[in-house]
Design a protein around this motif. Structure first.
Motif, PDB file in Angstrom:
ATOM      1  N   GLN A   1       0.800  -1.195   0.000  1.00  0.00           N
ATOM      2  CA  GLN A   1       0.000   0.000   0.000  1.00  0.00           C
ATOM      3  C   GLN A   1       0.848   1.267   0.000  1.00  0.00           C
ATOM      4  O   GLN A   1       0.618   2.191   0.800  1.00  0.00           O
ATOM      5  N   VAL A   2       1.793   1.287  -0.903  1.00  0.00           N
ATOM      6  CA  VAL A   2       2.578   2.496  -1.084  1.00  0.00           C
ATOM      7  C   VAL A   2       1.686   3.568  -1.692  1.00  0.00           C
ATOM      8  O   VAL A   2       0.953   3.317  -2.652  1.00  0.00           O
ATOM      9  N   GLN A   3       1.747   4.743  -1.136  1.00  0.00           N
ATOM     10  CA  GLN A   3       0.949   5.855  -1.622  1.00  0.00           C
ATOM     11  C   GLN A   3       1.814   7.094  -1.778  1.00  0.00           C
ATOM     12  O   GLN A   3       2.706   7.346  -0.964  1.00  0.00           O
ATOM     13  N   LEU A   4       1.528   7.836  -2.824  1.00  0.00           N
ATOM     14  CA  LEU A   4       2.194   9.101  -3.070  1.00  0.00           C
ATOM     15  C   LEU A   4       1.130  10.178  -3.174  1.00  0.00           C
ATOM     16  O   LEU A   4       0.150  10.021  -3.899  1.00  0.00           O
ATOM     17  N   VAL A   5       1.330  11.263  -2.460  1.00  0.00           N
ATOM     18  CA  VAL A   5       0.369  12.357  -2.459  1.00  0.00           C
ATOM     19  C   VAL A   5       1.088  13.654  -2.763  1.00  0.00           C
ATOM     20  O   VAL A   5       1.959  14.083  -2.003  1.00  0.00           O
ATOM     21  N   GLU A   6       0.702  14.283  -3.879  1.00  0.00           N
ATOM     22  CA  GLU A   6       1.274  15.562  -4.267  1.00  0.00           C
ATOM     23  C   GLU A   6       0.464  16.705  -3.659  1.00  0.00           C
ATOM     24  O   GLU A   6      -0.743  16.578  -3.427  1.00  0.00           O
ATOM     25  N   SER A   7       1.126  17.815  -3.460  1.00  0.00           N
ATOM     26  CA  SER A   7       0.456  19.013  -2.987  1.00  0.00           C
ATOM     27  C   SER A   7       1.261  20.230  -3.428  1.00  0.00           C
ATOM     28  O   SER A   7       2.398  20.110  -3.863  1.00  0.00           O
ATOM     29  N   GLY A   8       0.653  21.390  -3.308  1.00  0.00           N
ATOM     30  CA  GLY A   8       1.344  22.634  -3.606  1.00  0.00           C
ATOM     31  C   GLY A   8       0.959  23.283  -4.915  1.00  0.00           C
ATOM     32  O   GLY A   8       1.405  24.402  -5.202  1.00  0.00           O
ATOM     33  N   GLY A   9       0.146  22.620  -5.707  1.00  0.00           N
ATOM     34  CA  GLY A   9      -0.280  23.206  -6.961  1.00  0.00           C
ATOM     35  C   GLY A   9      -1.280  24.318  -6.746  1.00  0.00           C
ATOM     36  O   GLY A   9      -1.764  24.554  -5.641  1.00  0.00           O
ATOM     37  N   GLY A  10      -1.587  25.017  -7.821  1.00  0.00           N
ATOM     38  CA  GLY A  10      -2.538  26.105  -7.744  1.00  0.00           C
ATOM     39  C   GLY A  10      -2.393  27.044  -8.908  1.00  0.00           C
ATOM     40  O   GLY A  10      -1.749  26.733  -9.911  1.00  0.00           O
ATOM     41  N   VAL A  12      -1.047  30.543 -10.427  1.00  0.00           N
ATOM     42  CA  VAL A  12       0.032  31.496 -10.229  1.00  0.00           C
ATOM     43  C   VAL A  12       0.189  32.335 -11.489  1.00  0.00           C
ATOM     44  O   VAL A  12      -0.061  31.860 -12.600  1.00  0.00           O
ATOM     45  N   GLN A  13       0.593  33.584 -11.322  1.00  0.00           N
ATOM     46  CA  GLN A  13       0.810  34.459 -12.458  1.00  0.00           C
ATOM     47  C   GLN A  13       2.136  34.158 -13.142  1.00  0.00           C
ATOM     48  O   GLN A  13       3.059  33.635 -12.517  1.00  0.00           O
ATOM     49  N   PRO A  14       2.242  34.461 -14.431  1.00  0.00           N
ATOM     50  CA  PRO A  14       3.532  34.289 -15.105  1.00  0.00           C
ATOM     51  C   PRO A  14       4.640  35.008 -14.355  1.00  0.00           C
ATOM     52  O   PRO A  14       4.466  36.140 -13.899  1.00  0.00           O
ATOM     53  N   GLY A  15       5.771  34.340 -14.232  1.00  0.00           N
ATOM     54  CA  GLY A  15       6.885  34.877 -13.480  1.00  0.00           C
ATOM     55  C   GLY A  15       6.874  34.502 -12.018  1.00  0.00           C
ATOM     56  O   GLY A  15       7.867  34.745 -11.314  1.00  0.00           O
ATOM     57  N   GLY A  16       5.795  33.927 -11.553  1.00  0.00           N
ATOM     58  CA  GLY A  16       5.676  33.537 -10.166  1.00  0.00           C
ATOM     59  C   GLY A  16       6.353  32.217  -9.869  1.00  0.00           C
ATOM     60  O   GLY A  16       6.970  31.598 -10.735  1.00  0.00           O
ATOM     61  N   SER A  17       6.205  31.784  -8.623  1.00  0.00           N
ATOM     62  CA  SER A  17       6.857  30.563  -8.158  1.00  0.00           C
ATOM     63  C   SER A  17       5.886  29.687  -7.393  1.00  0.00           C
ATOM     64  O   SER A  17       4.930  30.172  -6.778  1.00  0.00           O
ATOM     65  N   LEU A  18       6.146  28.400  -7.436  1.00  0.00           N
ATOM     66  CA  LEU A  18       5.425  27.418  -6.645  1.00  0.00           C
ATOM     67  C   LEU A  18       6.401  26.343  -6.207  1.00  0.00           C
ATOM     68  O   LEU A  18       7.385  26.075  -6.899  1.00  0.00           O
ATOM     69  N   ARG A  19       6.116  25.737  -5.075  1.00  0.00           N
ATOM     70  CA  ARG A  19       6.871  24.578  -4.639  1.00  0.00           C
ATOM     71  C   ARG A  19       5.919  23.410  -4.443  1.00  0.00           C
ATOM     72  O   ARG A  19       5.015  23.472  -3.611  1.00  0.00           O
ATOM     73  N   LEU A  20       6.128  22.371  -5.221  1.00  0.00           N
ATOM     74  CA  LEU A  20       5.338  21.168  -5.113  1.00  0.00           C
ATOM     75  C   LEU A  20       5.999  20.192  -4.148  1.00  0.00           C
ATOM     76  O   LEU A  20       7.225  20.116  -4.070  1.00  0.00           O
ATOM     77  N   SER A  21       5.179  19.446  -3.436  1.00  0.00           N
ATOM     78  CA  SER A  21       5.663  18.430  -2.524  1.00  0.00           C
ATOM     79  C   SER A  21       4.998  17.106  -2.832  1.00  0.00           C
ATOM     80  O   SER A  21       3.858  17.062  -3.300  1.00  0.00           O
ATOM     81  N   CYS A  22       5.699  16.034  -2.562  1.00  0.00           N
ATOM     82  CA  CYS A  22       5.148  14.701  -2.737  1.00  0.00           C
ATOM     83  C   CYS A  22       5.648  13.832  -1.600  1.00  0.00           C
ATOM     84  O   CYS A  22       6.859  13.637  -1.456  1.00  0.00           O
ATOM     85  N   VAL A  23       4.725  13.305  -0.816  1.00  0.00           N
ATOM     86  CA  VAL A  23       5.057  12.479   0.332  1.00  0.00           C
ATOM     87  C   VAL A  23       4.762  11.020   0.008  1.00  0.00           C
ATOM     88  O   VAL A  23       3.669  10.689  -0.463  1.00  0.00           O
ATOM     89  N   VAL A  24       5.721  10.163   0.270  1.00  0.00           N
ATOM     90  CA  VAL A  24       5.576   8.728   0.058  1.00  0.00           C
ATOM     91  C   VAL A  24       5.305   8.063   1.399  1.00  0.00           C
ATOM     92  O   VAL A  24       6.045   8.266   2.357  1.00  0.00           O
ATOM     93  N   SER A  25       4.268   7.256   1.465  1.00  0.00           N
ATOM     94  CA  SER A  25       3.930   6.543   2.689  1.00  0.00           C
ATOM     95  C   SER A  25       3.739   5.062   2.398  1.00  0.00           C
ATOM     96  O   SER A  25       3.486   4.666   1.264  1.00  0.00           O
ATOM     97  N   GLY A  26       3.865   4.240   3.428  1.00  0.00           N
ATOM     98  CA  GLY A  26       3.615   2.820   3.305  1.00  0.00           C
ATOM     99  C   GLY A  26       4.722   2.006   2.677  1.00  0.00           C
ATOM    100  O   GLY A  26       4.497   0.840   2.324  1.00  0.00           O
TER     101      GLY A  26
END
Length: 115
Positions: A1-10, A12-26
């Motif tokens: 039951q390995v699971q990966l969950v991404e977060s941090g999307g949304g 954003v305006q051109p030129g902006g920044s985002l940081r995505l995260s992905c946590v692995v469990s199990g």
């Protein structure tokens, strides 16, 4: 039951920044390489970046200098720092991980770059 969950999307305006995260469990085994992919509407999924268990990284040439992949092994987490975002970066971003000889995928997180 390995699971990966991404977060941090949304949105954003051109030129902006985002940081995505992905946590692995199990995971019962150590996590090998971890990767970020993206898929824009009507296009095939493409590799964005990869990081090995030792921390070695590689990127699609067009993204070098804007995107940075990193990982925190203590937290079983991989990150994608995205800077100077462009509209063409709009896509669903997926993470994947090699665990015990198998590849696993998250469900994706939407990134929309628009003014």
């Amino acid at each position: 039951q390995v699971q990966l969950v991404e977060s941090g999307g949304g949105l954003v305006q051109p030129g902006g920044s985002l940081r995505l995260s992905c946590v692995v469990s199990g995971s019962r085994f150590s996590i090998g390489a971890m990767r970020w992919y993206r898929q824009a509407p009507g296009k095939q999924r493409e590799l964005v970046a990869v990081i090995t268990s030792e921390g070695s990284t590689n990127y699609v040439d067009s993204l070098k200098g804007r995107f940075t992949i990193s990982r925190d092994n203590a937290k079983n987490t991989v990150y994608l720092q995205m800077n100077s975002l462009k509209p063409e970066d709009t896509a669903v971003y997926y993470c994947s991980a090699d665990v015990g000889g198998w590849g696993y995928w998250g469900q994706g997180t939407q990134v929309t770059v628009s003014s």
